[in-house]
Write an enzyme that holds these catalytic residues in place. Structure first.
Site, PDB file in Angstrom:
ATOM      1  N   CYS A   2       0.843  -1.189   0.000  1.00 21.71           N
ATOM      2  CA  CYS A   2       0.000   0.000   0.000  1.00 21.71           C
ATOM      3  C   CYS A   2       0.881   1.242   0.000  1.00 21.71           C
ATOM      4  O   CYS A   2       1.811   1.348   0.789  1.00 21.71           O
ATOM      5  CB  CYS A   2      -0.949   0.080   1.188  1.00 21.71           C
ATOM      6  SG  CYS A   2      -2.114  -1.261   1.291  1.00 21.71           S
ATOM      7  N   ARG A  27       4.005  -0.490  -4.791  1.00 20.74           N
ATOM      8  CA  ARG A  27       3.703  -0.986  -3.442  1.00 20.74           C
ATOM      9  C   ARG A  27       2.344  -1.683  -3.377  1.00 20.74           C
ATOM     10  O   ARG A  27       2.020  -2.315  -2.371  1.00 20.74           O
ATOM     11  CB  ARG A  27       3.714   0.173  -2.447  1.00 20.74           C
ATOM     12  CG  ARG A  27       5.054   0.852  -2.319  1.00 20.74           C
ATOM     13  CD  ARG A  27       4.968   1.947  -1.301  1.00 20.74           C
ATOM     14  NE  ARG A  27       4.796   1.406   0.025  1.00 20.74           N
ATOM     15  CZ  ARG A  27       5.775   1.200   0.887  1.00 20.74           C
ATOM     16  NH1 ARG A  27       7.003   1.508   0.550  1.00 20.74           N
ATOM     17  NH2 ARG A  27       5.545   0.705   2.069  1.00 20.74           N
ATOM     18  N   TRP A  74      -2.853  -2.650  -1.693  1.00 12.65           N
ATOM     19  CA  TRP A  74      -2.575  -4.074  -1.837  1.00 12.65           C
ATOM     20  C   TRP A  74      -3.514  -4.745  -0.840  1.00 12.65           C
ATOM     21  O   TRP A  74      -3.356  -4.578   0.374  1.00 12.65           O
ATOM     22  CB  TRP A  74      -1.120  -4.368  -1.512  1.00 12.65           C
ATOM     23  CG  TRP A  74      -0.716  -5.781  -1.794  1.00 12.65           C
ATOM     24  CD1 TRP A  74      -0.289  -6.277  -2.989  1.00 12.65           C
ATOM     25  CD2 TRP A  74      -0.663  -6.875  -0.873  1.00 12.65           C
ATOM     26  NE1 TRP A  74       0.009  -7.610  -2.865  1.00 12.65           N
ATOM     27  CE2 TRP A  74      -0.212  -8.008  -1.582  1.00 12.65           C
ATOM     28  CE3 TRP A  74      -0.972  -7.017   0.486  1.00 12.65           C
ATOM     29  CZ2 TRP A  74      -0.056  -9.247  -0.986  1.00 12.65           C
ATOM     30  CZ3 TRP A  74      -0.822  -8.259   1.077  1.00 12.65           C
ATOM     31  CH2 TRP A  74      -0.360  -9.358   0.339  1.00 12.65           C
ATOM     32  N   ASN A 100      -2.223   1.935   5.827  1.00 19.08           N
ATOM     33  CA  ASN A 100      -1.379   0.825   5.391  1.00 19.08           C
ATOM     34  C   ASN A 100      -1.100  -0.009   6.633  1.00 19.08           C
ATOM     35  O   ASN A 100      -0.674   0.541   7.645  1.00 19.08           O
ATOM     36  CB  ASN A 100      -0.074   1.399   4.804  1.00 19.08           C
ATOM     37  CG  ASN A 100       0.930   0.326   4.452  1.00 19.08           C
ATOM     38  OD1 ASN A 100       0.564  -0.819   4.213  1.00 19.08           O
ATOM     39  ND2 ASN A 100       2.195   0.699   4.418  1.00 19.08           N
ATOM     40  N   GLY A 101      -1.347  -1.317   6.568  1.00 19.76           N
ATOM     41  CA  GLY A 101      -1.118  -2.162   7.749  1.00 19.76           C
ATOM     42  C   GLY A 101      -2.355  -2.987   8.030  1.00 19.76           C
ATOM     43  O   GLY A 101      -3.241  -3.106   7.177  1.00 19.76           O
ATOM     44  N   GLU A 483      16.245 -18.824  -7.006  1.00 13.99           N
ATOM     45  CA  GLU A 483      15.945 -17.451  -7.413  1.00 13.99           C
ATOM     46  C   GLU A 483      15.462 -17.403  -8.868  1.00 13.99           C
ATOM     47  O   GLU A 483      14.536 -16.658  -9.199  1.00 13.99           O
ATOM     48  CB  GLU A 483      17.194 -16.576  -7.191  1.00 13.99           C
ATOM     49  CG  GLU A 483      17.076 -15.133  -7.631  1.00 13.99           C
ATOM     50  CD  GLU A 483      15.994 -14.325  -6.917  1.00 13.99           C
ATOM     51  OE1 GLU A 483      15.376 -14.826  -5.954  1.00 13.99           O
ATOM     52  OE2 GLU A 483      15.742 -13.188  -7.369  1.00 13.99           O
ATOM     53  N   LYS A 487      11.826 -15.925  -9.946  1.00 11.68           N
ATOM     54  CA  LYS A 487      11.625 -14.857 -10.937  1.00 11.68           C
ATOM     55  C   LYS A 487      10.601 -15.285 -11.981  1.00 11.68           C
ATOM     56  O   LYS A 487       9.725 -14.530 -12.366  1.00 11.68           O
ATOM     57  CB  LYS A 487      12.931 -14.485 -11.649  1.00 11.68           C
ATOM     58  CG  LYS A 487      13.973 -13.751 -10.843  1.00 11.68           C
ATOM     59  CD  LYS A 487      13.594 -12.336 -10.451  1.00 11.68           C
ATOM     60  CE  LYS A 487      12.837 -12.297  -9.172  1.00 11.68           C
ATOM     61  NZ  LYS A 487      13.383 -12.103  -7.922  1.00 11.68           N
ATOM     62  N   GLU A 490       7.066 -15.339 -10.442  1.00 12.09           N
ATOM     63  CA  GLU A 490       6.552 -14.028 -10.066  1.00 12.09           C
ATOM     64  C   GLU A 490       6.001 -13.242 -11.242  1.00 12.09           C
ATOM     65  O   GLU A 490       4.950 -12.626 -11.144  1.00 12.09           O
ATOM     66  CB  GLU A 490       7.678 -13.180  -9.439  1.00 12.09           C
ATOM     67  CG  GLU A 490       8.011 -13.535  -8.024  1.00 12.09           C
ATOM     68  CD  GLU A 490       9.127 -12.660  -7.472  1.00 12.09           C
ATOM     69  OE1 GLU A 490       8.966 -12.130  -6.370  1.00 12.09           O
ATOM     70  OE2 GLU A 490      10.169 -12.493  -8.145  1.00 12.09           O
ATOM     71  N   HIS A 506      15.236 -37.485  -6.291  1.00 13.22           N
ATOM     72  CA  HIS A 506      14.358 -37.889  -5.185  1.00 13.22           C
ATOM     73  C   HIS A 506      12.945 -37.331  -5.362  1.00 13.22           C
ATOM     74  O   HIS A 506      12.233 -37.152  -4.375  1.00 13.22           O
ATOM     75  CB  HIS A 506      14.949 -37.417  -3.856  1.00 13.22           C
ATOM     76  CG  HIS A 506      16.298 -38.010  -3.592  1.00 13.22           C
ATOM     77  ND1 HIS A 506      16.468 -39.341  -3.309  1.00 13.22           N
ATOM     78  CD2 HIS A 506      17.532 -37.462  -3.598  1.00 13.22           C
ATOM     79  CE1 HIS A 506      17.767 -39.586  -3.136  1.00 13.22           C
ATOM     80  NE2 HIS A 506      18.433 -38.460  -3.315  1.00 13.22           N
ATOM     81  N   LYS A 605       5.677  -4.972  -3.589  1.00  8.70           N
ATOM     82  CA  LYS A 605       7.114  -4.804  -3.443  1.00  8.70           C
ATOM     83  C   LYS A 605       7.548  -4.969  -1.994  1.00  8.70           C
ATOM     84  O   LYS A 605       8.583  -5.540  -1.701  1.00  8.70           O
ATOM     85  CB  LYS A 605       7.490  -3.412  -3.961  1.00  8.70           C
ATOM     86  CG  LYS A 605       8.967  -3.106  -3.946  1.00  8.70           C
ATOM     87  CD  LYS A 605       9.662  -3.894  -5.011  1.00  8.70           C
ATOM     88  CE  LYS A 605      11.155  -3.826  -4.922  1.00  8.70           C
ATOM     89  NZ  LYS A 605      11.782  -4.983  -5.549  1.00  8.70           N
TER      90      LYS A 605
HETATM   91  C1  G6P Z   1       8.167  -9.271  -1.490  1.00  6.07           C
HETATM   92  C2  G6P Z   1       8.775  -8.851  -2.812  1.00  6.07           C
HETATM   93  C3  G6P Z   1      10.032  -9.666  -3.084  1.00  6.07           C
HETATM   94  C4  G6P Z   1      11.000  -9.541  -1.929  1.00  6.07           C
HETATM   95  C5  G6P Z   1      10.365  -9.912  -0.588  1.00  6.07           C
HETATM   96  C6  G6P Z   1      11.247  -9.535   0.578  1.00  6.07           C
HETATM   97  O1  G6P Z   1       7.659 -10.554  -1.591  1.00  6.07           O
HETATM   98  O2  G6P Z   1       7.833  -9.017  -3.863  1.00  6.07           O
HETATM   99  O3  G6P Z   1      10.644  -9.201  -4.269  1.00  6.07           O
HETATM  100  O4  G6P Z   1      12.113 -10.347  -2.150  1.00  6.07           O
HETATM  101  O5  G6P Z   1       9.135  -9.195  -0.429  1.00  6.07           O
HETATM  102  O6  G6P Z   1      11.370  -8.146   0.611  1.00  6.07           O
HETATM  103  P1  G6P Z   1      12.526  -7.343   1.304  1.00  6.07           P
HETATM  104  O7  G6P Z   1      12.194  -5.901   1.022  1.00  6.07           O
HETATM  105  O8  G6P Z   1      12.478  -7.656   2.762  1.00  6.07           O
HETATM  106  O9  G6P Z   1      13.811  -7.757   0.685  1.00  6.07           O
END
Ligand code: G6P
Length: 610
Positions: A2, A27, A74, A100-101, A483, A487, A490, A506, A605
């Protein structure tokens, strides 16, 4: 998670707020809305969908107001429709809030207010704040007091802005567990959950502390705690420039951020790596230097991509410093009764510095008397402030929701941290020099991979119809496989799994057939031969192998359907190089599939809720 922004000053507010929301849309982008005070009344427009949807509805000519608040959401409680969009009003429409929260005890508060005859319109937890402030205002006739009393009643977290026609000259801001930054301009104030909404107006900012509120008027502001104790403010300067939060000609922020990595990787070690001494200087750790020297164990805690960099960090620190390292999801760490001892070091890694679970892990660390250290990107963020010491990664604002440059910058910092810890222990100066010399080469090696992006784009296009992907890696490159898969999931919504290559047999091997692309990091190191065996296991099941291999390795062409070469480096530094093609494969696949790369569905984010 948010984005919220508010303005009080001398400019017309509606356009300004919409622009602020656009800066923070990464956000959250489920819905957006604004409230302005116009002719003594609150006027609110809100709409599900992105800020551009809201913008179409806002006729700026209708408003000459110079005070207002806005929100991009969000969703947590309540589906992302028009009614659940923020701002939320009190039932008499005289108070408007953006939040936000999460208000954890909202159900009980709502029930209580309903019994007293107050009505609600949405399914959100946030609306109870607006109605509760109304109910208290009716008794105390003072907005500041009403907000303060309400905030003392709620459990949970808030970044909050309040606007009211009762007291039309002010915005009240407050925070607990959610960021809030107040920008100080010339006769104007802009308050937001993110400095990127502020920088266009001013670089001078005050970061509110937890449980602090600000009463912001055109002619000044005042801060105090929500217990009504006076607080002192500390004006700081925003470190980045406007160009850092613009696309600079790239189609997407994610692509821009991928291409920034030669510079951002270097910025993370610049001025810290003493290559000629084979050593490292870390000013942010000076006060915990002795604790680091004595540490018997390090725990690294993080979420998402930052958790993957933590895994890389574990391998590098254990190798160079010979200190046992454990890596734990912050969400698990905070709730299970992790044994922690006073000589434990807990490193919290976070790009945003605001992830709720990681922040909670820092509090838990402090509670148990161990030493929390932050590896954070956003300057002044909660984790940066709550940790005892830390190292900023200096990657600049990361706007693409899928993290890219933060990952490689985190590894840059973790590598020099490992070197620093190693040189405090048994690592020789000559080994230190050898590693430092190789770190210096990495930016150029990243650039060489980026120069081959067209080749990776063509490959991604060819594979874009695949519905599943498997990513495999061993040793330092196991986290890279995780990772790469993350990606892909996501941003392209293709199911992808990351696995240690040797573990494939396995379970995941059962999934392999001629339709399954398998991306394998097979760089030249001591386990190269073993990875080649894993490739053969895939080929035997007709899987399509995409190998990330070391330049000059012609042998691998006999085994893989497609080879992407990366320059040779020390094994511990290969993750930074190997991840670049994986970021590009995910990016170009998502573009090919027409996905919204910078704003993938359901993600945010910065996740400031549990
Ligand atoms: C969210 C984002 C990710 C990020 C994760 C941790 O899920 O979409 O891209 O890696 O949060 O965020 P941080 O700001 O703590 O690295």
């Amino acid at each position: 998670m948010c984005g919220i922004v508010g303005y009080v000053g001398n400019q017309k507010v509606s356009n300004l707020l919409i622009n602020g929301l656009k800066r923070m849309e990464y956000r959250g982008y489920d819905s957006a809305g604004i409230s302005v005070l116009q002719d003594g009344k609150i006027q609110t427009i809100k709409k599900s969908g992105k800020v551009s949807q809201l913008e179409k509805l806002v006729d700026h000519t209708l408003y000459d107001s110079t005070i207002g608040i806005a929100h991009t959401r969000w969703a947590t409680h309540g589906e992302p429709n028009d009614i659940n969009a923020h701002p939320h009003h009190s039932s008499d429409d005289k108070i408007s809030i953006v939040h936000n929260g999460i208000i954890e005890n909202y159900a009980a508060i709502k029930k209580n207010l309903q019994e007293k005859g107050y009505t609600f319109r949405s399914e959100t937890d946030s609306e109870v704040l607006a109605v509760m402030i109304q109910a208290i205002y009716e008794k105390v006739q003072c907005l500041e007091e009403a907000v303060r009393f309400a905030l003392n009643e709620v459990d949970g977290t808030f970044g909050l802005l309040v606007l009211s026609s009762h007291e039309p000259d002010r915005i009240i801001a407050a925070r607990r567990g959610s960021p809030m930054v107040l920008g100080i301009g010339d006769g104007e104030y802009i308050v937001a959950s993110d400095a990127s909404a502020i920088i266009q107006h001013t670089r001078q900012v005050v970061y509110l502390n937890d449980n602090e509120m600000a009463i912001i008027k055109r002619d000044g502001f005042e801060t105090k705690t929500i217990m009504n104790e006076a607080t002192t403010t500390h004006i700081q300067e925003i470190e980045f420039d406007l160009e850092h939060i613009e696309k600079a000609g790239y189609e997407h922020f994610m692509l821009k951020e991928i291409f920034e990595q030669p510079e951002t990787f270097r910025d993370a070690f610049r001025g810290r790596l003493l290559a000629d001494k084979g050593n490292v200087k870390l000013g942010g750790l000076t006060q915990v230097q002795e604790k680091l020297r004595q540490a018997k164990r390090i725990i690294i805690t993080a979420c998402g991509t930052s958790w993957h960099s933590a895994l890389v960090g574990e391998y590098i620190i254990e190798n160079l410093a010979q200190i046992p390292v454990e890596v734990e999801y912050a969400s698990e760490f905070r709730y299970r009764n992790t044994p922690l001892y006073p000589d434990d070091i807990v490193i919290a890694i976070s790009q945003s510095g605001e992830t709720a679970d990681t922040l909670a892990a820092v509090y838990e660390t402090k509670q148990k008397g161990a030493t929390p250290i932050g590896i954070v990107n956003v300057v002044g963020s909660s984790i940066a402030r709550e940790t005892e010491a830390g190292i900023y990664i200096h990657a600049g604002p990361e706007i693409g929701v899928a993290s890219t440059k933060a990952f490689t910058s985190q590894i840059s910092v973790l590598t020099i941290l490992a070197l620093y810890l190693g040189r405090m222990r048994n690592l020789s100066q000559s080994d230190g020099k050898r590693i430092a010399a190789e770190i210096l080469e990495i930016p150029d090696k990243i650039r060489r991979i980026l120069n081959r992006s067209d080749e990776i784009k063509a490959l991604a296009k060819k594979q874009a119809k695949s519905r599943n992907y498997l990513y495999l890696g061993r040793g330092y490159n196991f986290p890279v496989a995780l990772e790469g898969a993350l990606k892909m999931k996501e941003i392209s919504y293709i199911h992808a799994e990351g696995y240690p290559a040797a573990e494939m047999k396995h379970g995941p091997i059962a999934l392999i057939d001629e339709n399954m692309p398998v991306v394998i990091v097979a760089t030249k190191d001591e386990i190269y031969e073993k990875v080649i065996s894993n490739i053969q296991e895939v080929r035997a099941r007709k899987g399509k192998v995409i190998a990330i291999a070391t330049e000059g390795d012609e042998n691998i062409k006999d085994y893989a359907n497609h080879v992407i070469y990366i320059p040779s480096t020390l094994p511990m530094l290969t993750p930074v190089l190997a991840v670049i093609p994986l970021q590009l494969i995910a990016y170009y696949t998502a573009v090919e599939l027409g996905c919204n790369v910078d704003q993938p569905r359901n993600l945010a984010k910065s996740v400031t809720v549990e």
